[in-house]
Design a protein around this motif. Structure first.
Motif, PDB file in Angstrom:
ATOM      1  N   ILE A  35     119.364  82.571  36.825  1.00  0.00           N
ATOM      2  CA  ILE A  35     119.606  81.628  37.914  1.00  0.00           C
ATOM      3  C   ILE A  35     120.669  80.651  37.429  1.00  0.00           C
ATOM      4  O   ILE A  35     120.487  79.971  36.407  1.00  0.00           O
ATOM      5  N   GLY A  58     117.740  78.931  34.621  1.00  0.00           N
ATOM      6  CA  GLY A  58     116.505  79.689  34.437  1.00  0.00           C
ATOM      7  C   GLY A  58     116.799  81.167  34.296  1.00  0.00           C
ATOM      8  O   GLY A  58     117.845  81.659  34.746  1.00  0.00           O
ATOM      9  N   LEU A  60     114.779  85.091  34.493  1.00  0.00           N
ATOM     10  CA  LEU A  60     113.592  85.917  34.756  1.00  0.00           C
ATOM     11  C   LEU A  60     113.729  87.228  34.002  1.00  0.00           C
ATOM     12  O   LEU A  60     114.774  87.884  34.053  1.00  0.00           O
ATOM     13  N   GLN A 506     109.531  84.972  43.674  1.00  0.00           N
ATOM     14  CA  GLN A 506     109.724  84.200  42.449  1.00  0.00           C
ATOM     15  C   GLN A 506     110.986  83.351  42.542  1.00  0.00           C
ATOM     16  O   GLN A 506     110.984  82.156  42.224  1.00  0.00           O
ATOM     17  N   LEU A 507     112.059  83.969  42.960  1.00  0.00           N
ATOM     18  CA  LEU A 507     113.333  83.259  43.019  1.00  0.00           C
ATOM     19  C   LEU A 507     113.304  82.141  44.051  1.00  0.00           C
ATOM     20  O   LEU A 507     113.885  81.071  43.838  1.00  0.00           O
ATOM     21  N   THR A 509     110.765  80.349  44.830  1.00  0.00           N
ATOM     22  CA  THR A 509     110.013  79.218  44.279  1.00  0.00           C
ATOM     23  C   THR A 509     110.824  78.439  43.255  1.00  0.00           C
ATOM     24  O   THR A 509     110.488  77.287  42.949  1.00  0.00           O
ATOM     25  N   TYR A 510     111.901  79.059  42.716  1.00  0.00           N
ATOM     26  CA  TYR A 510     112.764  78.354  41.773  1.00  0.00           C
ATOM     27  C   TYR A 510     113.929  77.664  42.469  1.00  0.00           C
ATOM     28  O   TYR A 510     114.807  77.118  41.808  1.00  0.00           O
ATOM     29  N   GLY A 511     113.952  77.702  43.802  1.00  0.00           N
ATOM     30  CA  GLY A 511     114.972  76.967  44.536  1.00  0.00           C
ATOM     31  C   GLY A 511     116.159  77.775  44.976  1.00  0.00           C
ATOM     32  O   GLY A 511     117.092  77.221  45.578  1.00  0.00           O
TER      33      GLY A 511
END
Length: 527
Positions: A35, A58, A60, A506-507, A509-511
Motif C-alpha cells: 500500500i 503497509g 500484505l 483487507q485493503l 480496512t486499510y483506507g
C-alpha cells in the motif's frame, strides 16, 4: 498500470491509483501487495511484487485459499482446503462426488440418509476400496426418529467399515447410534492424549442441540452401550472426557432440514457456547466450528470465514455438479432458480412430528401438495374418515392413484424394510394414514432423482437460497455450462473468489479506495 520486469527477478508493478488498476492488483492474491501513498500523501494506491520506491504505508503478504479457514481442520482431516461438500440424502451426494473431493484434497460426505441398509453398505464398500489409505472422506448418519433401528444399524455399518468421518445431521438430541459413533475406538496415544478413530461432525442449527454435541456423552447412554457390549469400559471412560463431536457445522438457511436462521446471528452464538463449554469441561483443544447454509457465492464463503468459521460446507449448489445423483431435468430446474424460489414443505422422515424442510418452489407443485397431505393428517384420525371430496381430490391431484393401491405399495415397501411398521399401521389407523402420505413424500424425491417426467410437477428437490445466488454469480461464465460444473471446479472457484473478496476487504480496512469491481470474481477453469 506499467509493469517492469528484470531477468531473474520478481515482476514488480508501478504503483496503481486508478480504480481499474487497483482491482487488477487485488486479484493477484498470491503475491506480496504494498500500500503506497502518492506524492501528496493523501491518496493510497497499490504495488505488487518487490517493495517499490516511494512511501510504503503497509504491506500484505500473499493470500492463499488454503489459508482462509482454521489450520487445525486441515491437519485433523488430512486436507489442503478447509472446504466440505456436504451430504445430500438419497445418494444425491454420490460416491463419485466424494471420491472427486478426496482426490482434490478436500472432504466430501456420501448422502446415506433415506437409503436402505443394502444401498448404504454398497456405497460404503465402494468408497472404502476406492479411497483406501485416505482419511479425507465420510458418510452421513441421519437421525431417523421413525426408524431408530435403521439409524443404529447404519451407525454400526459405518464403524464396521472404518469410515474415517461421519456427519450426524437432523439430530434433535443424542441417540445411542450417534454416541456409539463418537466413542467407539477412543484410545490414548503414547503421550496420554485421547485419540479418535472416527471423527464425528455434527450439523446443528440450535444452541440447545449444539450444547449436547459440545458436551461429553451422557453417562446413561455410555453405560447402556457398555452393557450391550458395544463399547469397552475404557472407551466409555474416555468418552466422558471429550466432546461428542470435535467439528460442529452450524447450519443456517440451507436446503433440506433447516431452521432458516441467518448465519450472521447463529454462528457467533454457537462460537460463544463452544468457548463456554470448553472452559466448563476443561477440554485441551477447542471444538472447530464450521459454517453451512446459504453459501453459493465467493462473498458468502468469505463472510463465513470472516465470522470465524474453521471450514465451510456447501450443499444446494453441488446438486448441479456433474457428479450429483439427480436427474438432468432436476438440474435444469435448479439452474433456473433465484434466491426467492424456495419454500418450506413437510419432511418425509419426520412427517408425524410436523418437521419441515426447504425445497425448490419454481417449476414444481410438491410443496403445496405435501402441505395438503399434512393438513389432512392433522385434521382426521384415519384414511377412512377423510371426507369423500377430500379423498377424491388427494387421489386425483396428489397421489394420482387410489389410496388402497398406494397402501398396497406402501405395505410391500415396509415388508422388506421393516415389517414392524406394518404391524403398527394395522393397529393404529393414524399411523397407517401417515405411511400412505409419506409414500408420496418419499417418492417425490426419487422421481426427481430418476427423472420421471410424468411426475415432474411433483419433484421434491431440496434447495436453499444459495442456489439462486450461485446461478446469478455463474451466469455467462465458465461455470454456466453444465458440463463444466464439476464439484471440484465449483469448490475451487468459490474458494478462489473468497480469497479475492477477503483481500479486497483487507485493503478497504486499510483506507484504500477499493472499487466495487474488485469484489467481483468471475469463475474460470482452475487446477
Amino acid at each position: 498500470m506499467s509493469v517492469v520486469a528484470r531477468p531473474g527477478a520478481v515482476v514488480t508493478s508501478a504503483p496503481a491509483f486508478a480504480a481499474e488498476d487497483i482491482a487488477t492488483c487485488v486479484r493477484r492474491i498470491r503475491e506480496q501487495l504494498h500500500i503506497v501513498a502518492d506524492s501528496t500523501g493523501r491518496e493510497l494506491g497499490l504495488a505488487v511484487g518487490h517493495r517499490p520506491a516511494g512511501e510504503v504505508v503497509g504491506t500484505l503478504p500473499p493470500l492463499y485459499p488454503e489459508w482462509l479457514g482454521e489450520r487445525s481442520f486441515c491437519e485433523a482431516h488430512g486436507v489442503r482446503f478447509p472446504y466440505v461438500a456436504g451430504e445430500m440424502a438419497n445418494g444425491i451426494a454420490t460416491t463419485r462426488m466424494v471420491t472427486a473431493m478426496a482426490r482434490a484434497e478436500m472432504l466430501g460426505f456420501f448422502g446415506a440418509g433415506g437409503l436402505g441398509l443394502p444401498e448404504a453398505e454398497r456405497a460404503v464398500e465402494e468408497l472404502a476400496t476406492e479411497l483406501a489409505g485416505r482419511s479425507n472422506w465420510g458418510v452421513n448418519l441421519i437421525h431417523s426418529p421413525s426408524e431408530p433401528d435403521l439409524e443404529y444399524r447404519v451407525a454400526r455399518l459405518l464403524l464396521r467399515h472404518r469410515v474415517p468421518c461421519i456427519s450426524a445431521s437432523a439430530f434433535m438430541g443424542l441417540t445411542p447410534a450417534v454416541v456409539l459413533c463418537s466413542a467407539a475406538g477412543l484410545s490414548r496415544d503414547p503421550d496420554g492424549r485421547i485419540v479418535r478413530r472416527t471423527r464425528l461432525f455434527a450439523k446443528v442449527s440450535r444452541p440447545e442441540v449444539a450444547a449436547k454435541f459440545l458436551s461429553p456423552a451422557p453417562p446413561d447412554l455410555l453405560r447402556a452401550l457398555v452393557e450391550r457390549g458395544e463399547l469397552s469400559a475404557e472407551e466409555a471412560e474416555l468418552a466422558a472426557r471429550v466432546p461428542v463431536a470435535e467439528d460442529i457445522t452450524v447450519e443456517s438457511d440451507s436446503g433440506g432440514h433447516t431452521d432458516n436462521r441467518p448465519l450472521g446471528s447463529l454462528l457467533p452464538r454457537i462460537v460463544l457456547l463452544r468457548d463456554e463449554l470448553t472452559r466448563r469441561f476443561g477440554y485441551t483443544r477447542a471444538v472447530r466450528i464450521g459454517a453451512a447454509g446459504g453459501l453459493g457465492t465467493p462473498a458468502g464463503i468469505a463472510a463465513a470465514f470472516a465470522l470465524g468459521a474453521a471450514y465451510v460446507v456447501t450443499g444446494s449448489v453441488n446438486q448441479v455438479a456433474v457428479e450429483a445423483g439427480i436427474s438432468e431435468e432436476a438440474k435444469e430446474m435448479l439452474a433456473d432458480a433465484d434466491v426467492a424460489d424456495v419454500i418450506m414443505a413437510p419432511a418425509a422422515d419426520m412427517f408425524e412430528l410436523g418437521v419441515k424442510l426447504q425445497v425448490l418452489r419454481r417449476g414444481t407443485m410438491f410443496a403445496p401438495r405435501a402441505a395438503q397431505l399434512y393438513e389432512a393428517y392433522r385434521e382426521y384420525p384415519s384414511l377412512e374418515e377423510l371426507p369423500v371430496r377430500l379423498r377424491a381430490k388427494i387421489e386425483r391431484d396428489v397421489l394420482r392413484a387410489p389410496i388402497d393401491e398406494v397402501w398396497s405399495l406402501t405395505r410391500q415397501f415396509w415388508q422388506q424394510r421393516d415389517p414392524a411398521e406394518i404391524a403398527r399401521a394395522e393397529a393404529d389407523p393414524k399411523h397407517r394414514m401417515a405411511l400412505v402420505f409419506r409414500w408420496y413424500l418419499g417418492n417425490s424425491s426419487r422421481w426427481a432423482i430418476t427423472g420421471d417426467t410424468a411426475r415432474r410437477t411433483d419433484y421434491q428437490i431440496w434447495c436453499g437460497p444459495a442456489m439462486g445466488a450461485f446461478n446469478r454469480w455463474t451466469a455467462s461464465s465458465f461455470l454456466a455450462e453444465p458440463a463444466n460444473r464439476s464439484v471440484v471446479q465449483i469448490a475451487l472457484n468459490l474458494l478462489e473468489g473468497a480469497a479475492v473478496t477477503t483481500r479486497a476487504h483487507q485493503l478497504r480496512t486499510y483506507g484504500v479506495s477499493v472499487p466495487p469491481s474488485a469484489f467481483v470474481f468471475t469463475p474460470y477453469r482452475l487446477a
